[in-house]
Design a protein around this motif. Structure first.
Motif, PDB file in Angstrom:
ATOM      1  N   MET A 186       1.069  -1.295   0.162  1.00 16.96           N
ATOM      2  CA  MET A 186       0.114   0.059   0.073  1.00 16.96           C
ATOM      3  C   MET A 186       0.951   1.252   0.023  1.00 16.96           C
ATOM      4  SD  MET A 186      -2.340   1.826   2.861  1.00 16.96           S
ATOM      5  CE  MET A 186      -0.941   1.999   4.100  1.00 16.96           C
ATOM      6  N   VAL A 187       2.006   1.199   0.809  1.00 11.87           N
ATOM      7  CA  VAL A 187       2.984   2.264   0.734  1.00 11.87           C
ATOM      8  C   VAL A 187       3.300   2.665  -0.641  1.00 11.87           C
ATOM      9  CG1 VAL A 187       4.932   3.218   1.953  1.00 11.87           C
ATOM     10  CG2 VAL A 187       3.128   2.283   3.213  1.00 11.87           C
ATOM     11  N   TRP A 188       3.914   1.566  -1.210  1.00 18.10           N
ATOM     12  CA  TRP A 188       4.492   1.801  -2.619  1.00 18.10           C
ATOM     13  C   TRP A 188       3.367   2.391  -3.363  1.00 18.10           C
ATOM     14  CZ3 TRP A 188       8.985   1.954  -4.086  1.00 18.10           C
ATOM     15  CH2 TRP A 188       9.852   1.307  -3.696  1.00 18.10           C
ATOM     16  N   ARG A 189       2.000   2.264  -3.386  1.00 21.26           N
ATOM     17  CA  ARG A 189       1.225   2.647  -4.371  1.00 21.26           C
ATOM     18  C   ARG A 189       0.997   4.051  -3.991  1.00 21.26           C
ATOM     19  NH1 ARG A 189      -1.868  -1.674  -2.824  1.00 21.26           N
ATOM     20  NH2 ARG A 189      -3.282  -0.564  -1.410  1.00 21.26           N
ATOM     21  N   VAL A 190       0.985   4.623  -2.562  1.00 23.90           N
ATOM     22  CA  VAL A 190       0.678   5.752  -1.970  1.00 23.90           C
ATOM     23  C   VAL A 190       1.834   6.836  -2.599  1.00 23.90           C
ATOM     24  CG1 VAL A 190       0.431   7.113   0.085  1.00 23.90           C
ATOM     25  CG2 VAL A 190      -0.891   5.139  -0.396  1.00 23.90           C
ATOM     26  N   ILE A 191       3.053   6.090  -2.229  1.00 25.89           N
ATOM     27  CA  ILE A 191       4.259   7.190  -2.557  1.00 25.89           C
ATOM     28  C   ILE A 191       4.468   7.173  -4.297  1.00 25.89           C
ATOM     29  CG2 ILE A 191       5.405   6.725  -0.268  1.00 25.89           C
ATOM     30  CD1 ILE A 191       7.189   4.973  -1.688  1.00 25.89           C
ATOM     31  N   CYS A 192       4.033   6.396  -4.877  1.00 27.65           N
ATOM     32  CA  CYS A 192       4.185   6.440  -6.365  1.00 27.65           C
ATOM     33  C   CYS A 192       3.192   7.515  -6.905  1.00 27.65           C
ATOM     34  CB  CYS A 192       4.020   5.124  -7.103  1.00 27.65           C
ATOM     35  SG  CYS A 192       5.432   4.140  -6.842  1.00 27.65           S
ATOM     36  N   GLY A 193       2.086   7.865  -6.188  1.00 28.56           N
ATOM     37  CA  GLY A 193       1.053   8.629  -6.701  1.00 28.56           C
ATOM     38  C   GLY A 193       1.411  10.026  -6.092  1.00 28.56           C
ATOM     39  N   GLN A 194       0.426  10.877  -6.389  1.00 28.85           N
ATOM     40  CA  GLN A 194       0.566  12.279  -6.061  1.00 28.85           C
ATOM     41  C   GLN A 194       0.867  12.338  -4.661  1.00 28.85           C
ATOM     42  OE1 GLN A 194      -3.039  14.277  -7.531  1.00 28.85           O
ATOM     43  NE2 GLN A 194      -2.166  13.996  -9.596  1.00 28.85           N
ATOM     44  N   LEU A 195       0.314  11.745  -3.832  1.00 29.13           N
ATOM     45  CA  LEU A 195       0.653  11.794  -2.194  1.00 29.13           C
ATOM     46  C   LEU A 195       1.919  11.924  -1.916  1.00 29.13           C
ATOM     47  CD1 LEU A 195      -2.340  10.156  -0.409  1.00 29.13           C
ATOM     48  CD2 LEU A 195      -1.784  12.387  -0.359  1.00 29.13           C
ATOM     49  N   GLY A 196       2.940  11.001  -2.627  1.00 29.78           N
ATOM     50  CA  GLY A 196       4.287  10.833  -2.542  1.00 29.78           C
ATOM     51  C   GLY A 196       5.264  11.915  -2.249  1.00 29.78           C
ATOM     52  N   SER A 197       4.748  13.058  -2.867  1.00 28.66           N
ATOM     53  CA  SER A 197       5.374  14.438  -2.693  1.00 28.66           C
ATOM     54  C   SER A 197       4.911  15.291  -1.403  1.00 28.66           C
ATOM     55  CB  SER A 197       5.174  15.518  -4.049  1.00 28.66           C
ATOM     56  OG  SER A 197       3.777  15.572  -4.079  1.00 28.66           O
ATOM     57  N   GLN A 198       3.926  14.700  -0.831  1.00 29.07           N
ATOM     58  CA  GLN A 198       3.474  15.480   0.383  1.00 29.07           C
ATOM     59  C   GLN A 198       4.035  14.914   1.761  1.00 29.07           C
ATOM     60  OE1 GLN A 198      -0.886  15.818   0.783  1.00 29.07           O
ATOM     61  NE2 GLN A 198      -0.954  16.346  -1.517  1.00 29.07           N
ATOM     62  N   LEU A 199       4.702  13.800   1.451  1.00 30.20           N
ATOM     63  CA  LEU A 199       5.331  12.940   2.518  1.00 30.20           C
ATOM     64  C   LEU A 199       6.645  13.470   2.725  1.00 30.20           C
ATOM     65  CD1 LEU A 199       3.716   9.534   1.896  1.00 30.20           C
ATOM     66  CD2 LEU A 199       3.020  11.113   3.484  1.00 30.20           C
ATOM     67  N   SER A 200       7.037  13.251   4.141  1.00 24.51           N
ATOM     68  CA  SER A 200       8.483  13.771   4.470  1.00 24.51           C
ATOM     69  C   SER A 200       9.529  12.392   4.372  1.00 24.51           C
ATOM     70  CB  SER A 200       8.479  14.095   5.954  1.00 24.51           C
ATOM     71  OG  SER A 200       7.660  15.492   6.207  1.00 24.51           O
TER      72      SER A 200
END
Length: 104
Positions: A37-51
């Motif tokens: 799930m983390v892979w899916r999330v960080i590969c999408g638009q949310l990735g740039s919002q995470l530290s």
């Protein structure tokens, strides 16, 4: 997907409650299915919002690598730091399957 929508809502709620800034220090960590799930999330638009993110015992799906799932992985949006851990004795997701991910 719904994981991304949920995480976006959590980030917005945290920002509104504590900092008023959506770019607050936020890290995403997942193990096994949660790691995928983390892979899916960080590969999408949310990735740039995470530290940053940590992935434990979960490989990127080959469909995500090939761009057949969720639009693929936008490497320019991956958070940094990004830590990926996978043990050689994992009997569920064999580390030899990681060869495809490392070529990616």
């Amino acid at each position: 997907g719904s994981d991304e929508a949920f995480i976006q809502t959590v980030l917005q709620d945290m920002a509104a409650e504590w900092l008023g800034d959506i770019r607050l220090p936020a890290f995403l960590i997942g193990f096994s299915g949660g790691a995928r799930m983390v892979w899916r999330v960080i590969c999408g638009q949310l990735g740039s919002q995470l530290s940053g993110a940590a992935i434990v015992a979960g490989l990127m799906t080959s469909r995500l690598q090939r761009g057949e799932e969720e639009g693929g992985c936008a490497t320019h949006q991956l958070p940094s730091p990004l830590v990926v851990l996978h043990g050689s004795k994992d009997s569920t997701t064999h580390v030899r399957w990681a060869e495809n991910a490392t070529r990616w």
